[in-house]
Design a protein around this motif. Sequence first.
Motif, PDB file in Angstrom:
ATOM      1  N   GLU A   1      20.437  42.466   4.440  1.00  0.00           N
ATOM      2  CA  GLU A   1      19.553  42.295   5.593  1.00  0.00           C
ATOM      3  C   GLU A   1      18.515  43.419   5.625  1.00  0.00           C
ATOM      4  O   GLU A   1      17.326  43.177   5.871  1.00  0.00           O
ATOM      5  CB  GLU A   1      20.351  42.283   6.891  1.00  0.00           C
ATOM      6  CG  GLU A   1      19.494  41.989   8.119  1.00  0.00           C
ATOM      7  CD  GLU A   1      20.329  41.848   9.379  1.00  0.00           C
ATOM      8  OE1 GLU A   1      19.940  41.056  10.249  1.00  0.00           O
ATOM      9  OE2 GLU A   1      21.367  42.546   9.497  1.00  0.00           O
ATOM     10  N   MET A   2      18.954  44.645   5.369  1.00  0.00           N
ATOM     11  CA  MET A   2      18.022  45.787   5.347  1.00  0.00           C
ATOM     12  C   MET A   2      16.989  45.633   4.231  1.00  0.00           C
ATOM     13  O   MET A   2      15.838  46.064   4.369  1.00  0.00           O
ATOM     14  CB  MET A   2      18.804  47.091   5.175  1.00  0.00           C
ATOM     15  CG  MET A   2      19.601  47.493   6.406  1.00  0.00           C
ATOM     16  SD  MET A   2      20.605  48.972   6.119  1.00  0.00           S
ATOM     17  CE  MET A   2      19.336  50.197   5.846  1.00  0.00           C
ATOM     18  N   ALA A   3      17.388  44.995   3.130  1.00  0.00           N
ATOM     19  CA  ALA A   3      16.465  44.778   2.011  1.00  0.00           C
ATOM     20  C   ALA A   3      15.528  43.608   2.266  1.00  0.00           C
ATOM     21  O   ALA A   3      14.611  43.357   1.472  1.00  0.00           O
ATOM     22  CB  ALA A   3      17.265  44.537   0.731  1.00  0.00           C
ATOM     23  N   GLY A   4      15.751  42.887   3.372  1.00  0.00           N
ATOM     24  CA  GLY A   4      14.871  41.765   3.696  1.00  0.00           C
ATOM     25  C   GLY A   4      15.213  40.478   2.967  1.00  0.00           C
ATOM     26  O   GLY A   4      14.411  39.546   2.948  1.00  0.00           O
ATOM     27  N   ILE A   5      16.403  40.399   2.385  1.00  0.00           N
ATOM     28  CA  ILE A   5      16.790  39.209   1.615  1.00  0.00           C
ATOM     29  C   ILE A   5      17.435  38.158   2.518  1.00  0.00           C
ATOM     30  O   ILE A   5      17.218  36.956   2.329  1.00  0.00           O
ATOM     31  CB  ILE A   5      17.736  39.601   0.467  1.00  0.00           C
ATOM     32  CG1 ILE A   5      16.957  40.432  -0.553  1.00  0.00           C
ATOM     33  CG2 ILE A   5      18.354  38.371  -0.202  1.00  0.00           C
ATOM     34  CD1 ILE A   5      17.807  41.057  -1.628  1.00  0.00           C
ATOM     35  N   ILE A   6      18.206  38.603   3.489  1.00  0.00           N
ATOM     36  CA  ILE A   6      18.804  37.647   4.422  1.00  0.00           C
ATOM     37  C   ILE A   6      18.500  38.077   5.853  1.00  0.00           C
ATOM     38  O   ILE A   6      18.093  39.223   6.110  1.00  0.00           O
ATOM     39  CB  ILE A   6      20.337  37.533   4.253  1.00  0.00           C
ATOM     40  CG1 ILE A   6      21.018  38.866   4.626  1.00  0.00           C
ATOM     41  CG2 ILE A   6      20.698  37.098   2.841  1.00  0.00           C
ATOM     42  CD1 ILE A   6      22.539  38.772   4.692  1.00  0.00           C
ATOM     43  N   ARG A   7      18.681  37.143   6.767  1.00  0.00           N
ATOM     44  CA  ARG A   7      18.636  37.493   8.194  1.00  0.00           C
ATOM     45  C   ARG A   7      19.937  37.015   8.809  1.00  0.00           C
ATOM     46  O   ARG A   7      20.417  35.909   8.514  1.00  0.00           O
ATOM     47  CB  ARG A   7      17.418  36.872   8.884  1.00  0.00           C
ATOM     48  CG  ARG A   7      17.479  35.387   9.058  1.00  0.00           C
ATOM     49  CD  ARG A   7      16.232  34.849   9.795  1.00  0.00           C
ATOM     50  NE  ARG A   7      16.401  33.448  10.147  1.00  0.00           N
ATOM     51  CZ  ARG A   7      16.224  32.435   9.335  1.00  0.00           C
ATOM     52  NH1 ARG A   7      15.843  32.665   8.075  1.00  0.00           N
ATOM     53  NH2 ARG A   7      16.406  31.200   9.731  1.00  0.00           N
ATOM     54  N   ASN A   8      20.536  37.840   9.610  1.00  0.00           N
ATOM     55  CA  ASN A   8      21.802  37.503  10.260  1.00  0.00           C
ATOM     56  C   ASN A   8      21.535  37.148  11.715  1.00  0.00           C
ATOM     57  O   ASN A   8      20.917  37.929  12.445  1.00  0.00           O
ATOM     58  CB  ASN A   8      22.775  38.687  10.180  1.00  0.00           C
ATOM     59  CG  ASN A   8      23.204  38.967   8.752  1.00  0.00           C
ATOM     60  OD1 ASN A   8      23.538  38.059   8.006  1.00  0.00           O
ATOM     61  ND2 ASN A   8      23.195  40.235   8.363  1.00  0.00           N
ATOM     62  N   THR A   9      21.947  35.969  12.126  1.00  0.00           N
ATOM     63  CA  THR A   9      21.742  35.536  13.503  1.00  0.00           C
ATOM     64  C   THR A   9      23.087  35.208  14.143  1.00  0.00           C
ATOM     65  O   THR A   9      24.027  34.793  13.470  1.00  0.00           O
ATOM     66  CB  THR A   9      20.829  34.292  13.570  1.00  0.00           C
ATOM     67  OG1 THR A   9      21.431  33.240  12.808  1.00  0.00           O
ATOM     68  CG2 THR A   9      19.457  34.585  12.993  1.00  0.00           C
ATOM     69  N   LYS A  10      23.137  35.378  15.452  1.00  0.00           N
ATOM     70  CA  LYS A  10      24.377  35.129  16.184  1.00  0.00           C
ATOM     71  C   LYS A  10      24.299  33.782  16.909  1.00  0.00           C
ATOM     72  O   LYS A  10      23.245  33.170  16.967  1.00  0.00           O
ATOM     73  CB  LYS A  10      24.628  36.266  17.176  1.00  0.00           C
ATOM     74  CG  LYS A  10      24.812  37.625  16.505  1.00  0.00           C
ATOM     75  CD  LYS A  10      25.207  38.669  17.513  1.00  0.00           C
ATOM     76  CE  LYS A  10      25.369  40.040  16.858  1.00  0.00           C
ATOM     77  NZ  LYS A  10      26.422  40.051  15.834  1.00  0.00           N
TER      78      LYS A  10
END
Length: 245
Positions: A67-76
């Motif tokens: 997520e920090m690398a911008g590869i994924i986004r984590n959503t709740k």
Amino acid sequence: MPLAPAARPNFAPIKTQRTFEVICEQIRARLANGSLKTGDKLPAERELALEFQVSRSALREALRSLEMAGIIRNTKGVKGGSFIQAAEPDRIIQAMQDYVHLGNVSLEELTEARLATLDIIVRLACERATEADLAELEAIAERTKQESSVEARYECAAQWYEVLARATKNRIYGIFVNSLSSILHEFVQGPDYQTLQETLIDSRMRLIRHLRKRDAEAAALEMRKHLERIHRHVRKNMKARAAAG
């Protein structure tokens, strides 16, 4: 015959990768081979941990890193989860800015890279620019004349280079140009800024004429002269700041 100890190359000790790094590598490999694409949702955390045969904490660390690398986004939420997200050029730009601010790149290196990159961009734009591209460049140059604030003129400059890079029909050049322009922005302002802006507008108009004529040599030369003027201006400002500081 074995090499004498002094002649043998020295090998570095092998370090075992941490579990989360191996997980990240596998996900990146799936992106590289196309089995994962923008918008894809990764399996649920419990399912992924079982598939990788790792602890939930190691998996969470991997997901945070991605997520920090911008590869994924984590959503709740009910429809939440980990999604592969589109590439964000801003992250590349920020990384380059940090690299310069840490003192790893000199002004001369930055200018050399900008000269070389924009030389290629201008030559490609001469070949590939459409009438719509040229009209947009002309409109931005005309709008620049009407602006008086430093920030407004910078926005015009950023748009100008963005359109020029887009005219190459190669998106990578847009990332390069935006990165270099953002880094130089903070160094451009100074006592001679207004004079520099007047020569800039004249230069833009000449460049557009060369682009319309598809004269790559004249266009590249015009761009080089302009960038060298900016380099002299920035170097003068940096010397003045160093003396004042």
